[in-house]
Design an enzyme around this catalytic site. Structure first.
Site, short mmCIF file in Angstrom:
data_model
loop_
_atom_site.label_atom_id
_atom_site.label_comp_id
_atom_site.label_asym_id
_atom_site.label_seq_id
_atom_site.Cartn_x
_atom_site.Cartn_y
_atom_site.Cartn_z
N GLY A 180 37.89 4.18 -13.65
CA GLY A 180 36.78 4.93 -12.69
C GLY A 180 37.00 6.04 -12.24
O GLY A 180 36.51 6.46 -11.07
N GLY A 181 37.71 6.70 -12.79
CA GLY A 181 38.34 8.33 -12.21
C GLY A 181 37.25 9.21 -11.98
O GLY A 181 37.33 10.23 -11.49
N SER A 182 36.03 9.06 -12.54
CA SER A 182 35.04 10.02 -12.44
C SER A 182 34.25 9.48 -11.38
O SER A 182 32.99 10.35 -11.05
CB SER A 182 34.59 10.47 -13.59
OG SER A 182 33.80 9.07 -14.09
N GLY A 233 37.23 8.17 -7.27
CA GLY A 233 38.16 8.73 -8.18
C GLY A 233 37.95 10.30 -7.91
O GLY A 233 39.10 10.77 -7.74
N TYR A 291 28.11 -10.83 -8.02
CA TYR A 291 28.88 -9.72 -7.81
C TYR A 291 30.25 -10.28 -6.92
O TYR A 291 31.32 -9.96 -7.40
CB TYR A 291 28.43 -8.56 -7.20
CG TYR A 291 29.26 -7.26 -6.80
CD1 TYR A 291 29.98 -6.95 -5.66
CD2 TYR A 291 29.75 -6.48 -7.95
CE1 TYR A 291 30.81 -6.01 -5.30
CE2 TYR A 291 30.35 -5.37 -7.65
CZ TYR A 291 30.96 -5.10 -6.31
OH TYR A 291 32.03 -4.01 -6.21
N THR A 310 35.51 -1.51 3.12
CA THR A 310 34.08 -1.78 3.50
C THR A 310 33.32 -0.98 2.79
O THR A 310 33.65 -0.29 1.71
CB THR A 310 33.79 -1.53 5.01
OG1 THR A 310 34.82 -0.21 5.17
CG2 THR A 310 34.68 -2.63 5.81
N HIS A 353 23.48 2.60 -2.90
CA HIS A 353 23.87 1.94 -1.80
C HIS A 353 23.10 2.77 -0.59
O HIS A 353 22.45 3.68 -0.77
CB HIS A 353 25.34 2.12 -1.23
CG HIS A 353 26.21 1.02 -1.94
ND1 HIS A 353 27.04 1.57 -2.99
CD2 HIS A 353 26.30 -0.14 -1.99
CE1 HIS A 353 27.53 0.59 -3.68
NE2 HIS A 353 27.44 -0.57 -2.86
N LYS A 409 16.65 10.54 0.46
CA LYS A 409 15.14 10.47 0.97
C LYS A 409 14.80 11.31 2.20
O LYS A 409 14.05 12.02 2.28
CB LYS A 409 14.68 8.83 1.24
CG LYS A 409 14.55 8.04 0.14
CD LYS A 409 14.30 6.62 0.77
CE LYS A 409 15.25 5.78 1.31
NZ LYS A 409 14.66 4.32 1.61
O1 GFB Z 1 24.61 -0.54 0.82
P1 GFB Z 1 23.49 -1.57 0.90
O2 GFB Z 1 22.48 -1.41 -0.23
O3 GFB Z 1 24.15 -3.21 0.30
O4 GFB Z 1 22.87 -1.74 2.12
P2 GFB Z 1 24.96 -4.10 1.43
C1 GFB Z 1 21.62 -2.38 2.33
C2 GFB Z 1 21.30 -2.45 3.92
O5 GFB Z 1 20.69 -1.12 4.14
C3 GFB Z 1 20.06 -3.27 3.82
C4 GFB Z 1 19.28 -1.10 4.39
O6 GFB Z 1 19.96 -3.91 5.38
C5 GFB Z 1 18.83 -2.33 3.69
O7 GFB Z 1 17.76 -3.19 4.34
N1 GFB Z 1 18.59 0.02 3.55
C6 GFB Z 1 17.73 0.77 4.19
C7 GFB Z 1 18.86 0.28 2.58
N2 GFB Z 1 17.04 1.73 3.57
C8 GFB Z 1 17.83 1.47 2.13
C9 GFB Z 1 17.85 2.38 0.92
O8 GFB Z 1 16.91 3.29 0.86
N3 GFB Z 1 18.65 1.91 0.06
C10 GFB Z 1 19.42 0.56 0.39
N4 GFB Z 1 20.17 0.28 -0.77
N5 GFB Z 1 19.75 -0.17 1.63
C11 GFB Z 1 26.45 -4.05 -0.65
C12 GFB Z 1 26.81 -4.84 -1.78
O9 GFB Z 1 25.81 -4.86 0.43
O10 GFB Z 1 27.90 -4.23 0.23
C13 GFB Z 1 27.52 -4.12 -2.75
O11 GFB Z 1 25.19 -5.08 -2.54
C14 GFB Z 1 29.05 -3.61 -2.24
O12 GFB Z 1 27.99 -4.87 -3.97
C15 GFB Z 1 28.71 -3.03 -0.81
O13 GFB Z 1 29.87 -4.47 -2.13
C16 GFB Z 1 29.98 -3.02 -0.05
O14 GFB Z 1 25.77 -3.16 2.37
O15 GFB Z 1 23.91 -5.01 1.87
#
Ligand code: GFB
Length: 309
Positions: free
Chosen positions: A8-10, A14, A136, A164, A179, A187
């Site tokens: 996962g180095g890239s 990484g 996952y 985290t 994420h 955005k």
């Molecule tokens: O990082 P994320 O997508 O995953 O964050 P988790 C989700 C949170 O951010 C939710 C809010 O409360 C969403 O409603 N959010 C707001 C958004 N706007 C956005 C946006 O534009 N994109 C995204 N993605 N979220 C992850 C796991 O959970 O935690 C992974 O799914 C990973 O596998 C990570 O392990 C540590 O934090 O909910």
């Protein structure tokens, strides 16, 4: 000098590891060098490099919405990657392996009233994870179980770390699979350029602890050289650094210069809260200072504007 392979180095972490000064001889490999879901390709890497150590950052991962839509593929890929890497680390007598768990694999509090906040390393398997990313999460929990079994049966120094939510340069900025922080940064920059509001998915009420990729990279090398216990170690800022998605969105909007932040509550919030303690890390590495989130967000926004626009 002994080879230490970084799978996962890239990727985001990484790339951060490449910036850290170290005497370790790190060899960075990516999916272009081997598909780690293939036993054959994984074994060829171990045969060619005969590494002394492995840091496995390779994973099929993503944000909440990728987990909601693609959990089956995430399960298959991560089970395959992690079992292949540990299998051939054992067969080629690798001395130390670091594998990655994640805080999102911890128990979902609403289903586990016996689990108390803040959660610690002993809570990883004490109840079902949040349904949004349970495929996952169970795949990742298996790398913890397997690492412990190699230690129990063959005395192998295979450890796991539990970061985290990670963010930083070289992240996946895709709105659908990435994420929250990279999604909000992308955005916000486009909202600024079009003089439109920043749209946040969900209510913004969920709470997270975020770790900057550059801080995590330093902690991974610290763990490689200093941490050898069977139990995982949580790598996270303090529990009182926990922050709501709303607060993060407002900091990003201020950094970028977006005037209005709106919430699209038709989107799921995912897991509400999963506070963890970093007591163990602080007891072993008391001098470590995490980068303040405003600074790390500013650096990540700068990187995004310079490299992704
Ligand atoms: O990082 P994320 O997508 O995953 O964050 P988790 C989700 C949170 O951010 C939710 C809010 O409360 C969403 O409603 N959010 C707001 C958004 N706007 C956005 C946006 O534009 N994109 C995204 N993605 N979220 C992850 C796991 O959970 O935690 C992974 O799914 C990973 O596998 C990570 O392990 C540590 O934090 O909910």
């Amino acid at each position: 000098m002994d080879n230490l392979l970084v799978f996962g180095g890239s990727g985001m972490v990484g790339s951060a590891l490449k910036e850290v000064d170290t005497d370790l001889n790190l060899i960075f490999l990516s999916s272009k060098d081997a598909d780690l879901t293939s036993e054959k390709e994984t074994e060829k890497i171990f045969k060619d490099f005969k590494p002394k150590g492995v840091i496995n950052l390779a994973a099929n991962c993503g944000g909440l919405y990728k987990n909601l839509d693609h959990g089956i593929q995430l399960f298959h890929d991560n089970i395959a990657i992690n079992s292949n890497v540990l299998k051939y680390s054992y067969e080629y007598n690798v001395e130390k392996v670091i594998s990655c768990l994640s805080v999102c694999i911890f128990p979902e509090l609403e289903e586990c009233p016996w689990v108390k906040l803040p959660m610690s390393e002993k809570d990883v398997h004490s109840g079902p994870p949040h349904f949004s990313n349970n495929c996952y999460a169970y795949a990742k929990r298996m790398v913890d179980i397997l690492s412990k079994k190699y230690r129990y049966l063959y005395d192998k120094n295979f450890i796991t770390i539990t970061p985290t939510n990670i963010f930083g340069p070289f992240d996946n900025f895709s709105e659908n699979t990435g994420h929250v922080i990279p999604g909000l940064i992308k955005k916000a920059v486009f909202a600024k350029n079009n003089d439109s509001p920043l749209f946040v998915k969900g209510t913004g009420s969920s709470l997270r602890q975020f770790i900057y990729s550059k801080d995590l990279a330093k902690l991974i090398l610290w763990a490689y050289e200093n941490y050898n216990d069977e139990e995982t170690i949580i790598l996270s800022p303090d529990e009182n650094d926990e922050i709501s998605i709303k607060e993060v969105a407002e900091i990003i909007a201020e950094i970028v210069g977006v005037k209005e932040v709106l919430y699209d509550t038709s989107f799921s919030d995912g897991q509400y809260k999963r506070t963890v303690t970093n007591k163990k890390l602080k007891s072993l590495h008391s001098k470590f200072n995490f980068t303040p989130i405003k600074t790390s967000l500013e650096e990540t926004v700068d990187w995004f504007i310079k490299n992704k626009i």
